[in-house]
Design a protein around this motif. Structure first.
Motif, short mmCIF file in Angstrom:
data_model
loop_
_atom_site.label_atom_id
_atom_site.label_comp_id
_atom_site.label_asym_id
_atom_site.label_seq_id
_atom_site.Cartn_x
_atom_site.Cartn_y
_atom_site.Cartn_z
N UNK A 199 -10.01 -14.59 7.65
CA UNK A 199 -10.95 -13.34 6.22
C UNK A 199 -12.29 -12.51 7.87
N UNK A 200 -13.35 -12.98 8.28
CA UNK A 200 -13.24 -12.68 9.73
C UNK A 200 -13.25 -11.42 10.15
N UNK A 201 -11.34 -11.32 11.39
CA UNK A 201 -11.44 -10.56 11.69
C UNK A 201 -10.83 -9.02 10.49
N UNK A 202 -10.23 -9.60 9.21
CA UNK A 202 -9.99 -8.19 8.57
C UNK A 202 -11.97 -8.02 8.01
N UNK A 203 -12.90 -8.71 7.85
CA UNK A 203 -14.20 -7.98 7.01
C UNK A 203 -14.66 -7.42 9.17
N UNK A 204 -14.41 -7.54 10.12
CA UNK A 204 -14.98 -6.81 11.32
C UNK A 204 -14.02 -5.43 11.61
N UNK A 205 -13.47 -5.60 11.01
CA UNK A 205 -12.50 -4.21 11.57
C UNK A 205 -12.73 -3.29 10.10
N UNK A 206 -12.94 -3.49 9.06
CA UNK A 206 -13.24 -2.22 7.95
C UNK A 206 -14.37 -1.69 8.51
N UNK A 207 -14.07 -0.27 7.79
CA UNK A 207 -15.55 0.58 7.66
C UNK A 207 -15.96 0.68 6.18
N UNK A 208 -16.66 -0.20 5.65
CA UNK A 208 -17.15 -0.03 3.85
C UNK A 208 -18.21 0.97 3.73
N UNK A 209 -18.68 1.30 2.50
CA UNK A 209 -18.92 2.15 1.98
C UNK A 209 -20.23 1.65 1.27
N UNK A 210 -21.14 2.43 1.67
CA UNK A 210 -23.05 1.08 0.48
C UNK A 210 -23.45 1.69 -0.89
N UNK A 211 -23.21 1.64 -0.53
CA UNK A 211 -23.98 2.60 -2.26
C UNK A 211 -24.91 1.73 -3.29
N UNK A 212 -25.95 2.72 -3.08
CA UNK A 212 -27.13 2.43 -3.80
C UNK A 212 -27.90 3.13 -5.31
N UNK A 213 -28.24 2.52 -6.46
CA UNK A 213 -28.45 2.71 -7.43
C UNK A 213 -29.75 2.49 -8.30
N UNK A 214 -29.78 3.41 -8.36
CA UNK A 214 -31.55 2.98 -9.18
C UNK A 214 -31.40 3.30 -10.73
N UNK A 252 -21.06 -2.96 -1.82
CA UNK A 252 -20.30 -2.71 -1.07
C UNK A 252 -18.75 -2.89 -0.83
N UNK A 253 -18.22 -1.90 -0.56
CA UNK A 253 -16.82 -2.05 -0.75
C UNK A 253 -16.01 -2.41 0.17
N UNK A 254 -15.28 -3.55 0.33
CA UNK A 254 -14.73 -4.21 1.89
C UNK A 254 -13.16 -3.83 1.84
N UNK A 255 -12.67 -4.12 2.79
CA UNK A 255 -11.03 -4.49 2.18
C UNK A 255 -10.79 -5.34 1.68
N UNK A 256 -11.62 -6.80 1.54
CA UNK A 256 -11.52 -7.85 0.76
C UNK A 256 -11.81 -8.35 -0.20
N UNK A 257 -13.46 -7.89 -1.19
CA UNK A 257 -13.59 -7.51 -1.97
C UNK A 257 -14.72 -5.94 -1.37
N UNK A 258 -14.97 -6.19 -3.90
CA UNK A 258 -16.17 -5.58 -3.63
C UNK A 258 -17.24 -6.21 -4.04
N UNK A 259 -18.36 -6.33 -2.67
CA UNK A 259 -20.02 -7.54 -2.58
C UNK A 259 -20.46 -6.30 -4.00
N UNK A 260 -21.30 -6.79 -4.74
CA UNK A 260 -22.60 -5.76 -5.76
C UNK A 260 -23.52 -6.64 -6.16
#
Length: 132
Positions: free
Chosen positions: A29-44, A53-61
């Motif tokens: 999973x570490x190699x998958x995460x380090x090779x991805x280029x996620x997009x971060x979205x900030x909403x108020x 944060x949308x990554x290859x493995x999952x979306x962290x919210x």
């Protein structure tokens, strides 16, 4: 104060693999995460914030009001998070059963810099994003 809200595309990271090792992320999973280029979205919305944060493995919210304790699921289990807003930064303290991290998200007109610190080892990582 700089506008936080928006989307940010990952450009590069420094010492990210070492940081992930320190918090106990397994190799594949570490190699998958380090090779991805996620997009971060900030909403108020009023006093409520969302950082996604949308990554290859999952979306962290994270959905939070500053100062509130919220739970999140990490690769190592559950963690407690507290967010504060200071000047042009959103600060996050994350505590799990096995580690504590400090995350500073510093916003600029055209970018976001994340500084992640594994408190127990002192390992620091920087992640750089440009506003899109």
């Amino acid at each position: 104060m700089v506008q936080f809200e928006g989307k940010y595309q990952h450009e590069r990271s420094d010492n990210f693999d070492e940081f992930l090792k320190a918090i106990g992320v397994p190799m594949i999973p570490r190699k998958m995460v380090t090779s991805s280029n996620p997009v971060v979205e900030v909403v108020r919305e009023g006093d409520r914030w969302t950082i996604r944060m949308n990554t290859l493995i999952r979306t962290i919210e994270y959905n939070f009001t500053p100062g509130e304790v919220i739970s999140s699921e990490t690769m190592g289990g559950l963690a407690q998070n507290v967010f504060t807003i200071e000047n042009d930064c959103i600060r996050q303290t994350q505590r799990s059963d096995t580690y504590t991290t400090e995350v500073i998200r510093e916003f600029f007109d055209d970018s976001l810099v994340m500084t992640l610190t594994h408190v127990e080892s002192g390992i620091v990582c920087h992640r750089y994003f440009r506003r899109i």
